[in-house]
Design an enzyme around this catalytic site. Structure first.
Site, PDB file in Angstrom:
ATOM      1  CB  VAL A   1      -0.911   0.030   1.241  1.00  0.00           C
ATOM      2  CG1 VAL A   1      -1.633   1.368   1.334  1.00  0.00           C
ATOM      3  CG2 VAL A   1      -1.901  -1.097   1.177  1.00  0.00           C
ATOM      4  CB  ALA A   2       3.681   2.282   2.159  1.00  0.00           C
TER       5      ALA A   2
ATOM      6  CG  ASP B   1      -3.823  35.011 -38.656  1.00  0.00           C
ATOM      7  OD1 ASP B   1      -3.219  34.439 -39.573  1.00  0.00           O
ATOM      8  OD2 ASP B   1      -4.974  34.711 -38.292  1.00  0.00           O
TER       9      ASP B   1
ATOM     10  CG  ASP C   1      -9.352  35.814 -38.331  1.00  0.00           C
ATOM     11  OD1 ASP C   1      -9.186  35.201 -39.406  1.00  0.00           O
ATOM     12  OD2 ASP C   1      -9.011  36.994 -38.174  1.00  0.00           O
TER      13      ASP C   1
ATOM     14  CG  ASP D   1      -7.966  31.220 -41.050  1.00  0.00           C
ATOM     15  OD1 ASP D   1      -7.282  31.074 -42.088  1.00  0.00           O
ATOM     16  OD2 ASP D   1      -8.172  32.317 -40.530  1.00  0.00           O
TER      17      ASP D   1
ATOM     18  CG  ASN E   1       6.013   5.509  -2.981  1.00  0.00           C
ATOM     19  OD1 ASN E   1       5.783   5.866  -1.834  1.00  0.00           O
ATOM     20  ND2 ASN E   1       5.181   5.687  -3.972  1.00  0.00           N
TER      21      ASN E   1
ATOM     22  CG  ASP F   1       4.053   9.422   0.168  1.00  0.00           C
ATOM     23  OD1 ASP F   1       4.947  10.021   0.795  1.00  0.00           O
ATOM     24  OD2 ASP F   1       4.203   8.325  -0.378  1.00  0.00           O
TER      25      ASP F   1
END
Ligand code: ADP
Ligand code: MG
Length: 886
Positions: A287-288, A334, A615, A619, A681, A713
């Protein structure tokens, strides 16, 4: 119902939907209908309920292993007389773990939901007899909507009028060629969407023409809504980085579980420990060592990045773009409106009868000059109105607004001119042809054709030296960075049956105007910042080469040795030749939207990650092809926004550079979280395995490991996502999106941290157990617990800045400080307060132990800081050598 709508005449349609083409709906009626039908929005997939959320968090590896540990400890409590503290403590940690996971996910989702509200889609409607711009979510059935090129259709609607309308329906039909539409009722009952010629559908795009339409369906009742209903069931997409980290987490989880198994085997086989207690230790270790918080930290960092970008005027339409914008090597921007202010004003004027005149100095227009301004005015669509509050309201394109201002200066208005020469037809401006034309009535026999646009695209009748003289004036304007517009006219003697397109030849040139459009103030600095960050900025414009060059030089885009390509020159090059020249070219002039896609692919063929702005409707393909397509929030069409990954709410180039910096910060924060979590870890794995292997037994018990996992952690790692950017992020080359997470020294730093912690914790344990005492494991254990928990919290400060640690690194992230302080208090409470001590198997330390613990806590930070110094020294030496060799 829809089938009927296609066949009804407009009158009956209006009656059916109780609306009117001229007045539209009134406010009360709109409110009533909105209350009845709801908003015009696609409903989201249903949120999972509380139970489902808990279920989801229980299903991840860490929770499953924890659950196993709870079951095991319950079994232990039942079979032996170990008591119930273990199951209660481990059970609480499991609950805490699930709660933290749910809270983190919730905060990520909220950040993303807030964003959706930012990207509003606007539409013109007629309501209360007035044209108005509204948020498309407020549309109701029966609303009269107005469509123009670039509009995105906001709901399903029946056309009432349509001129020259074509619509791209690919989103619904997959057909990529735009279809023509008309308002005529149909005679047959069409089934397929593609055949409903007098209907427009939500989500499709107007590519040409204008229309008015009656809304017939909104939200989930639209054709798009029906598809969206199906899409809701499909899974959320993950970004490439999320995928990579998920894989990393699975690998590490495998390692963690293998570590747990090894501990279990070592304990039972070598030392004959009880099966259950070995299993307990093995499970806790697994788990850790599983970095279960990592995926959620990635999501939160991305969400947080999106939020910060929105504050800096960049709306991200796709979360994956947050990553990609940080990897960009080329920004193709542009010119007009993005690099410049888009506030044009005409400063120079050249009429065929005289020389160049400065507008400021003209007191009265000459006859020819007056004709020039008149013709420009007639062929213009922009308008400036003054409202009751005396504010000017500008409507139209900024180039044309400049013309309107010039007319006002000399006492003309378009309305007055059009009384004498009413407009009969228009051939609209388009960035590919760069001209526009209007046709006016002079009298029953004569018509007037006016063409205005780029000088080299105007179909001029060449008489005498007129072309040469005009060219001279044109080039002079260009060199002064002025945008040039020419105008010509022609009187058509009889009523001609030719279309306005066919009439445009042999026009008589009247003259030119030159307008300034100053660069935005922030742009030069932003370009040089981008350059420092290893990003090339290139300019794309429809303007003439001379104009483009002059401005590009001013803002630092065109430097010594860079070249310039025009659209015409690009046509001469095949894709391979273009790719060969692309890296040297920093200005593209007189290009049309179709050329942009070639620029994108040429860069991409050189391995570049390209951001491209746009725009207009045409385009959109280039925006899609670019790695990051960027649309303009103010001047952009809805279609371009729909195709883009990112929308600039201020249309400003500097905002793109700001977004790059945020994108890089997000990536760096994620890497910092990886470094923080993984190093410790691994140390925990090594510590446990080594200690059991040499016969010391487990130096930490299950509850301690689990508590460190949650407090030291989870909590600090979470707040790393809020870390503000480091100045240095914009001083580095872009990181290739294919490079490993562990590149650039991260792997080395993780290794150093893992080794430091392993040696340190083993040493402290041995010192406590054998040095200070005569083999008292609980003293060693208590010292080890404090050093591991607090040490790994403290060195987050060394991890979160790549630069040497300074006071400002402590000030920059208050949320982190608070989180850490809380976690540290809890750790100390567990180590000092007797009832808590007992719960977690700790003992009170003798006074001599405290100074040792305190010094040891800072060792990992000191090691990391020393490492930074050494790495920096080496880097400096290398660059020094490189300079010497040059
Ligand atoms: P940009 O991308 O820089 O805005 P455009 O393609 O829009 O370039 O414009 C290119 C040229 O077309 C301009 O230099 C100008 O000569 C001409 N032009 C621009 N706007 C208009 C307009 N509204 N009417 C006529 N000509 C125009
Ligand atoms: Mg333009």
């Amino acid at each position: 119902m829809k089938q009927n709508d296609t066949q009804l005449p407009i009158k009956e349609m209006l009656a059916k939907y109780e609306t009117d083409l001229q007045t539209g709906l009134n406010t009360t009626e709109v409110t009533r209908r909105n209350l009845a039908d709801g908003d015009n929005a696609l409903s989201e997939a249903k949120k999972p309920n509380l139970l489902q959320q808990i279920g989801k968090h229980m299903a991840d590896i860490a929770s499953l292993v924890l659950l196993f540990a709870v079951i095991l400890s319950v079994y232990l409590a039942l079979t032996t007389d170990g008591g119930w503290t273990k199951p209660i403590v481990i059970g609480s940690i499991l609950v805490l773990n699930v709660l933290i996971g749910m809270y983190q996910e919730h905060s990520a989702e909220q950040a993303l939901a807030a964003l959706k509200k930012l990207s509003v889609h606007e539409i013109q409607v007629i309501r209360d007899s007035k044209k108005q711009l509204i948020d498309a979510t407020n549309l109701v059935v029966g609303d009269i909507i107005l469509l123009e090129p670039g509009s995105q259709v906001p709901a399903d609607a029946r056309l009432a009028t349509a001129s020259n309308l074509s619509v791209d329906e690919a989103i619904l039909t997959g057909e990529s060629v735009p279809v023509n539409k008309s308002a005529e009722p149909l005679t047959v009952d069409p089934e397929a969407i593609g055949d409903q010629q007098n209907m427009v559908f939500s989500g499709t795009a107007v590519t040409q023409g204008n229309a008015t339409a009656i809304v017939t369906a909104i939200g989930m009742n639209t054709e798009l809504g029906k598809i969206a209903g199906m899409l809701n069931k499909t899974k959320k997409q993950q970004t490439p980085l999320q995928n990579r980290l998920n894989r990393l987490v699975s690998t590490l989880s495998g390692v963690a579980i293998a570590g747990g198994v090894i501990i279990f085997l070592l304990g039972t086989l070598m030392h004959g420990d009880s099966l259950i207690s070995s299993l307990m230790i093995g499970v806790s270790l697994a788990v850790a060592a599983v970095p279960e918080t990592l995926p959620i930290i990635v999501t939160i960092s991305l969400a947080h990045g999106v939020k910060k970008m929105a504050k800096r005027n960049a709306i991200m339409r796709r979360v994956s773009a947050v990553e990609t914008i940080g990897n960009v090597n080329v920004i193709a921007s542009d010119k007009t409106g993005t690099l410049t202010q888009n506030k044009m004003s005409i400063t120079r004027l050249w009429a065929t009868d005289g020389g160049v005149a400065s507008v400021k100095q003209i007191a009265k227009l000459s006859e020819q000059q007056s004709k020039l301004v008149t013709m420009f005015g007639l062929a213009t669509n922009a308008e400036i109105e003054v409202n009751k509050q005396d504010e000017e309201i500008e409507m139209g394109d900024s180039t044309e607004l400049a013309i309107v201002r010039l007319m006002y200066k000399f006492g003309m208005t378009r309305d007055k001119l059009e009384i004498n020469y009413p407009r009969l037809a228009e051939d609209p401006f388009d960035s590919s042809k760069k001209t526009m034309a209007t046709l006016h009535k002079i009298d029953d026999q004569k018509q007037l054709l006016i063409v205005k646009g780029a000088f080299d695209r105007l179909p001029i009748k060449r008489e005498g030296d007129i072309y040469e003289r005009a060219k001279e004036a044109h080039d002079e304007f260009g060199r002064e960075a002025l945008r040039v517009l020419a105008v010509g006219y022609k009187v058509i003697e009889q009523d001609s049956t030719k279309s306005i397109e066919a009439l445009q030849d042999e026009v008589e040139l009247l003259g030119l105007v030159g307008m300034i459009d100053p660069p935005r103030d922030e742009v030069a600095a932003a370009i040089s910042e981008a350059q420092g960050a290893g990003i090339r900025t290139v300019m794309i414009t429809g303007d003439h080469v001379e104009t483009a060059k002059a401005i590009a030089k001013k803002i630092g885009i065109l430097c010594q040795g860079d070249s310039v390509l025009t659209g015409a020159e690009m046509k001469q090059l095949d894709d391979e030749q273009l790719a060969g020249q692309i890296a040297d070219t920093s200005v593209f002039a007189r290009v049309s939207p179709e050329d942009k896609i070639r620029i994108v692919s040429a860069w991409q063929s050189q391995g570049a990650v390209v951001a491209m702005t746009g725009d207009g409707v045409n385009d959109a393909p280039a925006l899609k092809a670019a790695n990051v397509g960027i649309a303009m929030g103010i001047t952009g069409t809805e279609v371009s926004k729909g195709a883009a990954d990112m929308v600039l709410t201020d249309d400003n180039f500097a905002t793109i550079v700001a977004a790059v910096s945020e994108g890089r910060t997000v990536y760096q924060n994620i890497l910092k979280a990886v470094e923080f979590l993984i190093g410790v870890n691994f140390a925990q794995l090594f510590l446990m395995i080594f200690s059991v292997a040499i016969g010391w037994g487990a130096p930490l018990i299950a509850e301690q490991l689990l508590l460190i996992n949650v407090l030291a952690d989870g909590i600090p790692g979470f707040y790393l996502s809020r870390e503000p950017g480091e100045r240095a992020v914009m001083k580095q080359k872009p990181i290739s999106k294919w490079s490993s997470i562990f590149a650039n020294g991260l792997g080395q730093r993780v290794a150093i941290r893992a080794v430091t912690f392993t040696i340190l914790t083993l040493g402290i344990y041995a010192l406590g157990r054998f040095g200070l005492m005569d083999n008292v494991p609980s003293i060693g254990m208590s010292m080890l617990f404090l050093v591991l928990a607090l040490g790994s919290m403290i060195d987050i400060y060394a991890i979160k800045t790549r630069e040497p640690l300074s006071l400002s690194s402590f000030k920059s992230n208050r949320a982190l400080n608070m989180g850490l302080a809380l976690a540290a208090l809890l750790v100390l409470a567990v180590a000092i307060v007797p009832p808590l001590q007992q719960l977690f198997g700790l003992v009170t330390l003798p006074a001599v132990a405290w100074p040792i613990v305190i010094v040891a806590m800072f060792v990992p930070t000191i090691v990391l800081e020393l490492n930074k110094q050494i790495v920096n020294r080496i880097r400096l030496n290398r660059s020094y050598q490189a300079i010497q060799e040059d």
